[in-house]
Design an enzyme around this catalytic site. Sequence first.
Site, PDB file in Angstrom:
ATOM      1  N   LYS A 200       0.865  -1.185   0.000  1.00 11.65           N
ATOM      2  CA  LYS A 200       0.000   0.000   0.000  1.00 11.65           C
ATOM      3  C   LYS A 200       0.899   1.231   0.000  1.00 11.65           C
ATOM      4  O   LYS A 200       1.444   1.607   1.030  1.00 11.65           O
ATOM      5  CB  LYS A 200      -0.916   0.060   1.222  1.00 11.65           C
ATOM      6  CG  LYS A 200      -1.952   1.203   1.089  1.00 11.65           C
ATOM      7  CD  LYS A 200      -2.471   1.704   2.419  1.00 11.65           C
ATOM      8  CE  LYS A 200      -1.660   2.840   2.995  1.00 11.65           C
ATOM      9  NZ  LYS A 200      -1.683   4.093   2.201  1.00 11.65           N
TER      10      LYS A 200
ATOM     11  N   VAL B  79      -7.259   0.952   4.118  1.00 10.28           N
ATOM     12  CA  VAL B  79      -6.409  -0.167   3.704  1.00 10.28           C
ATOM     13  C   VAL B  79      -5.321  -0.469   4.723  1.00 10.28           C
ATOM     14  O   VAL B  79      -5.061  -1.634   5.045  1.00 10.28           O
ATOM     15  CB  VAL B  79      -5.777   0.110   2.316  1.00 10.28           C
ATOM     16  CG1 VAL B  79      -4.835  -1.021   1.909  1.00 10.28           C
ATOM     17  CG2 VAL B  79      -6.867   0.274   1.258  1.00 10.28           C
ATOM     18  N   GLY B  80      -4.683   0.574   5.270  1.00 11.75           N
ATOM     19  CA  GLY B  80      -3.619   0.352   6.247  1.00 11.75           C
ATOM     20  C   GLY B  80      -4.099  -0.428   7.458  1.00 11.75           C
ATOM     21  O   GLY B  80      -3.429  -1.375   7.921  1.00 11.75           O
TER      22      GLY B  80
ATOM     23  N   GLY C 267      -4.864   3.251  -1.333  1.00 12.58           N
ATOM     24  CA  GLY C 267      -5.852   3.569  -0.308  1.00 12.58           C
ATOM     25  C   GLY C 267      -5.248   4.392   0.803  1.00 12.58           C
ATOM     26  O   GLY C 267      -4.043   4.672   0.811  1.00 12.58           O
TER      27      GLY C 267
ATOM     28  N   GLU D  46       9.955   1.867  10.539  1.00 13.25           N
ATOM     29  CA  GLU D  46      10.924   2.967  10.444  1.00 13.25           C
ATOM     30  C   GLU D  46      10.109   4.233  10.562  1.00 13.25           C
ATOM     31  O   GLU D  46       9.296   4.557   9.693  1.00 13.25           O
ATOM     32  CB  GLU D  46      11.678   2.891   9.110  1.00 13.25           C
ATOM     33  CG  GLU D  46      12.825   3.881   9.024  1.00 13.25           C
ATOM     34  CD  GLU D  46      12.449   5.133   8.261  1.00 13.25           C
ATOM     35  OE1 GLU D  46      12.260   6.173   8.937  1.00 13.25           O
ATOM     36  OE2 GLU D  46      12.339   5.086   7.040  1.00 13.25           O
TER      37      GLU D  46
END
Length: 473
Positions: A170, A206-207, A201, A245
């Site tokens: 994504k 979506v995440g 998205g 990160e």
Amino acid sequence: MYEYTKFYIDGEWIDPAKANTMPVENPATEETIGHISLGSAADVDKAVAAARRAFESWQFSSRAERLDLLKAIGAGIEKRREDLAKAVSEEMGAPMSLASGPHVGLLGGHLQTAIKILEDFQFERQDGNTLHLFEPVGLVGMITPWNWPLNQIACKVFPALATGNTMILKPSEIAPFNAAIFAEIMHEAGVPKGVFNLINGDGPGVGTAISGHEDIDMVSFTGSTRAGIAIASNAAPTVKRVAQELGGKSPNIVLDDSAFAKSVAKGTVGMMGNSGQTCTAPSRMFVPHARMEEAKAVAKEAAEGVIPGDPKGNAAIGPVVSKTQWDKIQGLIEKGIEEGATLVAGGPGKPEGLETGHYVKPTVFADVTNDMTIAREEIFGPVLCILGYEDLDDAVRIANDTEYGLASAVSGEDMDQAKAIARRIRAGRVAINGGYDMMAAFGGYKKSGNGREWGKFGFDEFLEVKAVMGAPA
């Protein structure tokens, strides 16, 4: 006009489960340059099913098969270099020299690094009567940012691919077109169906679905600390591996020596690159109190030589990526003035002649104390803070007085002294006089994340370790 309203799932470009398009802006012109679809949990489910099917065979692919695929991807990158650079420049405002140079260059650099490591990587190790096997973790969900988009795609996708994993990417919805072109490159290179999937998205749509999905074995995220905390919390019930990160507020300790002016100038210009939108940017410069006035003069001249302008021309820096980002940076510049830092260069508002576009004046504050907001918060724009120190013990103490620990720098002539300081800084990376290495581990301490990317360390991140006991050589 870019139109990428389909998702790349199971080797095909398919329509999203629900039609929901979003315009993408060019931050230099504030005009719409294309559209994407915003995905949903249903799209993630479809990609997960494809990736899990593909994993059954891809995990057992040979070293030769993986090397052949990586080399084919390399050929595709070379073929599409101009397309990639143009997309990066138009969607995030990077000058073409930066987009076609470092941005696309890092994509190819990580690929060549992965090939070199894979050629000799040991997936088995005999330890006495135990055979240790290094096996792919499985299906990896990858969530990447807009600021160095190709770099972050590369340092996740290539090591994961080389170690036998399947993946769902994504990219940022703010700068998505470079990722779509990358997916086209992967397809043309012959990546097996389901091994690599791409869904556009936002985080909530979506995440969240990726980080909380019970059939995704790992999530690799690059972005803000705030978002990283949310992803880790969402992933916790599934006990999946989480590699992150996150943010940074990197110190640059300038030594008191004859290279002082050169170090200050180089550090100032380095901070401004990519419009300051770099998580490792040396945003806190430390100089001896006795040389603060000299540092101000040098930094002012250096900052005023960094000319913002149209990314299609020869400007040193372009705009920042969005109005939201511009507003945040302006608020922090105003906060610096309000809290009593000395404004040496730049300041609030847009540069003269650049009323259209999200341009920020290259800004330098001096006489900054570490309790000021601009010294504590990640600004993510072309804004440098100069802090004073009494001696090197004081410099190290203040440098470490931050919730972040992603990167840092030491600038000066005495290499032994620089290395001694490097050992004391609590950060995942220390660059001495701009040192750089594609094989070096990349990742942070404290709230800058966990896990490591780049080089062999990036391979290790995507592997499980299995001990087969009672198996003599």
